[in-house]
Design an enzyme around this catalytic site. Structure first.
Site, short mmCIF file in Angstrom:
data_model
loop_
_atom_site.label_atom_id
_atom_site.label_comp_id
_atom_site.label_asym_id
_atom_site.label_seq_id
_atom_site.Cartn_x
_atom_site.Cartn_y
_atom_site.Cartn_z
N SER A 1 -4.13 4.15 3.05
CA SER A 1 -3.72 3.63 1.75
C SER A 1 -2.95 2.33 1.91
CB SER A 1 -2.81 4.65 1.07
OG SER A 1 -1.62 4.77 1.83
N LYS A 2 -2.81 1.61 0.80
CA LYS A 2 -2.05 0.37 0.89
C LYS A 2 -0.58 0.69 1.13
CE LYS A 2 -1.20 -0.55 -4.01
NZ LYS A 2 -1.53 -1.34 -5.16
N ARG A 3 -0.15 1.85 0.65
CA ARG A 3 1.24 2.26 0.89
C ARG A 3 1.49 2.48 2.39
NH1 ARG A 3 0.43 5.56 -2.93
NH2 ARG A 3 0.15 3.84 -4.37
#
Ligand code: GLU
Length: 514
Positions: free
Chosen positions: A264-266
């Site tokens: 994920s971008k997180r």
């Protein structure tokens, strides 16, 4: 095989995740390999999720990666327009056609009524009941209401949508290039919305109409769309387009390095690693997501790395030029299992490309990273540094950290311990003579410097350990690195003399304070 036409169909809802670039890449490689056409279609029918600048970001990112499009918003083409919002007038007629043929129906339910239905029907086994054959009879739609009731709703201009009518107890089977035969029961599907109250199509409707009219031969997309495919198959069937239905190919998920969950971008933000091709600034949240480009990756290396996230050529070969990838690529060799994203592997690929790059070209690539630190070396100088250092950095950004002493004076030493322990102030005069003798060299080449230093060490009856680490530290601030004689030759005699002088003074002081 009929003419290959493939499309990459992102929604401009934000920056393109690296998984999106992987989808674009596989479409591109397949198109080039088969002499087909690679199309970019912007799927922007969901205006609530539209993000300003995302479309341009997608175009720029594809360009940076070298994935040249044949038909697109920018390039045009015979099957345009290539942005769904510019095609919006063509979708409603197909949804209406489905209603007429009994494969779709109007529904008048408010969001609250749908929530209520879910609340009423939910059970521990089915926490999220569907709007489908089982529930639709109790909802407000043209299948459940009488003609008078429908007329009353229409007279009152009640907003309505069109839903696909999915028949129960059917098996829907389609062939997937990666997964073989895939079967879903129609009971698992809901009556998907095709047209919204504002007359705009949903993803499913627009996607099928566009793939049909753009004559798409293969739908190559991420695994998250696999569960939508039976709905798409029904749409092709009910619209009478089954004969020209594209072949499906669902690409494996890209997973975090530990294999637990999607990348994920997180995760990228937390680990400080790029999961986007290029940087993206989210002004609304004041967030900055780093990109491979800004982190100093070469596009060819990123592409090579991405190609291997879900595919392999069946040989030991790992390094492929973009053309080599086209030759080797084959959808049949795409894996089913999720592919683990490993940033170390990406860095390794990048290093391989850096090592292969001609020094003059590499100099142009690292220049922004050097200029960003306020230095303007000549092309020639930078190319010499690159030639010497190219095996010693994995990203263009690392170049600065490993090579800064070529551009800046040395002000710190990474190994003061060795100075405190082994620097001998009583050798100071001899070291001074060494400096002068190096300085007197007619040709300041690495070989000449080396033999001069060695001769000096012998003549003065010193040991290598008493001399070499201190030359290194004085000249580069570190005891590690490339050949010190090469470094000295690049820096030039004047600079070397200055650094040795200053270094020896500093060593005396460090020793005194020890
Ligand atoms: N618009 C969809 C996306 O954002 C396209 C999926 C597909 O390729 O059908 O990925």
């Amino acid at each position: 095989m009929s003419k290959v036409r493939v499309r990459f169909a992102p929604s401009p809802t934000g920056p393109l995740h690296i998984g999106g670039i992987r989808t674009a890449l596989y479409n591109y490689l397949f198109a080039r390999k088969t002499g087909g056409t690679f199309i970019l279609r912007i799927e922007d029918t969901d205006q609530t999720r539209y993000v300003e600048g995302a479309e341009q970001y997608i175009l720029n990112a594809l360009k940076w990666c070298g994935l040249e499009l044949d038909e697109s918003v920018e390039k045009g083409g015979e099957h345009g327009p290539y942005r769904q919002s510019d095609r919006k007038d063509m979708y409603a007629q197909y949804a209406e056609q489905l209603v007429k043929n009994g494969h779709a129906y109007y529904a008048y339910d408010t969001p609250e009524e749908i929530d209520q239905m879910r609340e009423n029907l939910k059970t521990p086994e089915d926490p999220n009941p569907k709007y489908n054959f089982a529930s639709r009879g109790n909802m407000k739609n043209t299948l459940s209401l009488s003609a008078e009731e429908i007329k009353a709703l229409d007279d009152a201009n009640t907003p309505h949508i069109i839903r696909l009518k999915v028949e129960p107890n059917e098996e829907i089977t389609f062939q997937d290039i990666v997964r073989g035969d895939v079967t879903f029961s129609s009971n698992e599907l809901d009556d998907k919305v095709l047209l919204k109250t504002d007359g705009m199509p949903t993803y499913h409707m627009a996607n099928i109409v566009d793939d049909h009219f753009m004559e798409i031969s293969h739908v190559i997309r991420g695994e998250e769309w696999l569960s939508s495919t039976p709905t798409h198959v029904l749409l092709y069937r009910y619209l009478g387009w089954e004969d020209t239905m594209p072949q499906f190919c669902h690409l494996p998920l890209i997973l975090k390095p530990d294999g637990k969950g999607k990348l994920s971008k997180r995760y990228g933000a937390k680990m400080g690693i790029p999961v986007f091709p290029t940087e993206w600034k989210d002004d609304t949240k004041n967030e900055l997501f780093i990109g491979f480009r800004e982190e100093g990756f070469l596009p060819e290396a990123v592409i090579n790395f991405l190609a291997f996230l879900g595919w392999n050529p069946g040989t030991e070969q790992e390094i492929f030029t973009p053309d080599g990838l086209i030759q080797a690529f084959d959808l049949e060799r795409v894996n089913k299992a999720g592919a683990r994203f490993d940033i170390q592997k990406a860095r390794w690929f990048n290093q391989q490309y850096i090592m292969q790059t001609d020094p003059a070209q590499l100099a142009a690539l690292v220049r922004p990273h050097v200029e960003g630190r306020g230095h303007q070396p000549t092309d020639e100088y930078l190319a010499k540094v690159c030639e010497l250092m190219k095996e010693r950095f994995e990203t263009l950004k690392d170049f600065w950290a490993n090579s800064r002493y070529f551009f800046e004076e040395v002000t710190e030493y990474d190994n003061e311990k060795i100075i405190r322990k082994r620097w001998k102030p009583e050798n100071r005069d001899k070291m001074h003579d060494l400096k002068s003798s190096i300085n007197r060299l007619r040709n300041f080449t690495p070989d000449n410097i080396e033999s001069q230093v060695k001769k000096f060490i012998e003549e003065q009856e010193l040991s290598f350990g008493e001399v070499l680490p201190f030359i290194r530290l004085a000249v580069s601030g570190t005891t590690k690195g490339a050949s010190i004689f090469e470094i000295m030759s690049i820096l030039g005699e004047e600079e070397v003399a200055k650094r040795l002088e200053r270094g020896f003074n500093d060593f005396d002081k460090i020793k005194e304070n020890a």
